[in-house]
Structure formats: C-alpha cells, structure tokens
Design a protein around this motif. Structure first.
Motif, short mmCIF file in Angstrom:
data_model
loop_
_atom_site.label_atom_id
_atom_site.label_comp_id
_atom_site.label_asym_id
_atom_site.label_seq_id
_atom_site.Cartn_x
_atom_site.Cartn_y
_atom_site.Cartn_z
N ALA A 69 0.84 -1.21 0.00
CA ALA A 69 0.00 0.00 0.00
C ALA A 69 0.87 1.26 0.00
O ALA A 69 0.58 2.22 -0.73
CB ALA A 69 -0.93 -0.01 1.21
N GLU A 72 2.61 2.97 -3.40
CA GLU A 72 1.88 3.75 -4.40
C GLU A 72 2.50 5.12 -4.66
O GLU A 72 2.84 5.45 -5.80
CB GLU A 72 0.43 3.92 -3.97
N ARG A 124 -7.24 -2.24 2.16
CA ARG A 124 -5.99 -1.49 1.98
C ARG A 124 -5.55 -1.41 0.52
O ARG A 124 -5.07 -0.37 0.08
CB ARG A 124 -4.86 -2.12 2.80
N LEU A 125 -5.72 -2.51 -0.24
CA LEU A 125 -5.09 -2.56 -1.56
C LEU A 125 -6.01 -2.19 -2.72
O LEU A 125 -5.53 -1.67 -3.73
CB LEU A 125 -4.46 -3.93 -1.79
N VAL A 128 -5.69 1.49 -3.42
CA VAL A 128 -4.37 1.80 -4.00
C VAL A 128 -4.37 1.47 -5.48
O VAL A 128 -3.98 2.31 -6.32
CB VAL A 128 -3.26 1.03 -3.25
#
Length: 187
Positions: A69, A72, A124-125, A128
C-alpha cells in the motif's frame, strides 16, 4: 498508546522480513528456529514479539500489505508515467500473491484470528490499485473505467498456476493482462 522506539521497529521489521523469507521457502509451518536463524536472533526474541505462530503469520501478512500500500506514492513520484507506476505496482502485487500461496491454507483455516485478513487486504489494496488505475487513465495511457477489484482478482487467478508448471509464467501472463488495459490503437 506510545509508538515504538526506532530500534524496536527495526528489530520487528527484521523479524518480519526473516519470517516472510522463510515462509516463502519452507511454508508457514517452518520451524521458529529457522526464522530466528534467518533473523540472527534467538527463538525467545521471536516469541517475545509474537507469542504464537498465528501472531507471527498475521504480522507478516499485515506488514507486507502495508508495504504494498505504501509503495503507491513513491512509484507515482519516481516513475516516468502513471502507467509505468501501475506496471511496477502490479509486479510487486504479483510477488505478494505468489509468495502468499502458502498462506492460503492458513487463511482458509478455522482459526478466527485469520478471518479479518482478507477484508484488511481488500480495504488497503483495492483503493491503492484504483488510484493507480485512475492516474493511468487520467494520463490517457489506459482505458478509463477499469475496476481495481476485478483487476486484482484477475491477477490472483493468473498467479494461482504459478509454480505448478515450468511452462507457465504468471508474470508474463499478468503483463499481458495489464497491457490489455491500454486503449485500442486505430488501424
């Protein structure tokens, strides 16, 4: 809650990196002494930080999700283009997915401590990946309207065959998938 001292954070990061490396090589059931040897510490140090194997597995997983994360902004800043940042992030994501296949059995176990990990991963991902897709679409490098969750599922599916055949290259297949996001060129 006070934050950990810098040296304590570094020590924990060393333990997590060592555990991740051993898990990739020997699976999540690898002996704690192998992880301790990789980290250059005694087993008591590992147990002091992570009282159970489950605690260690959860910490490794979360640490790696956070690293992915956190990549990015650095990738967008350093890359020559948003598409290049997306490609590099997808490469890191492939590394993560391929190395986490050993965790799949654990994550699907009946142990409730692993239940929140999949939601954590997605929470979380997916944003992103979504921001990277939006940046690449905004620069005209990919078609607009790509769905981050769908892309990540596709990548996961392509990575599922990794290691099962020497004739299958998951990274090459994922690169083909990502290249397919590009706008069509008029003939």
């Amino acid at each position: 809650m006070t934050s950990k001292r810098a040296d304590a954070r570094r020590n924990e990061e060393t333990l997590l990196a060592a555990a991740a490396a051993v898990f990739v090589q020997a699976g999540v059931e690898a002996p704690i002494r192998a992880i301790a040897a990789e980290a250059g510490v005694g087993t008591a140090t590992i147990y002091r930080h992570f009282p159970t194997r489950a605690d260690l597995i959860v910490a490794v997983y979360r640490h790696q999700v956070e690293s992915l994360a956190d990549a990015e902004s650095a990738l967008l800043a350093a890359g020559p283009s948003p598409y290049a940042a997306l490609e590099r992030w997808v490469d890191l994501f492939v590394d993560f997915v391929v190395t986490k296949q050993g965790l799949a059995v654990v994550l699907q176990s009946d142990d409730p401590c692993f239940d929140p990990l999949h939601s954590y991963f997605l929470d979380r991902l997916v944003p992103v990946c979504g921001r990277l897709l939006e940046a690449a679409a905004g620069s005209g490098e990919i078609r607009a309207g790509q769905d981050a969750h769908e892309l990540m599922l596709g990548i996961g599916g392509l990575c599922a065959g990794s290691g099962k055949s020497s004739r299958y290259d998951a990274r090459r297949m994922v690169a083909t998938l990502v290249a397919g996001l590009r706008p069509s060129r008029p003939s």
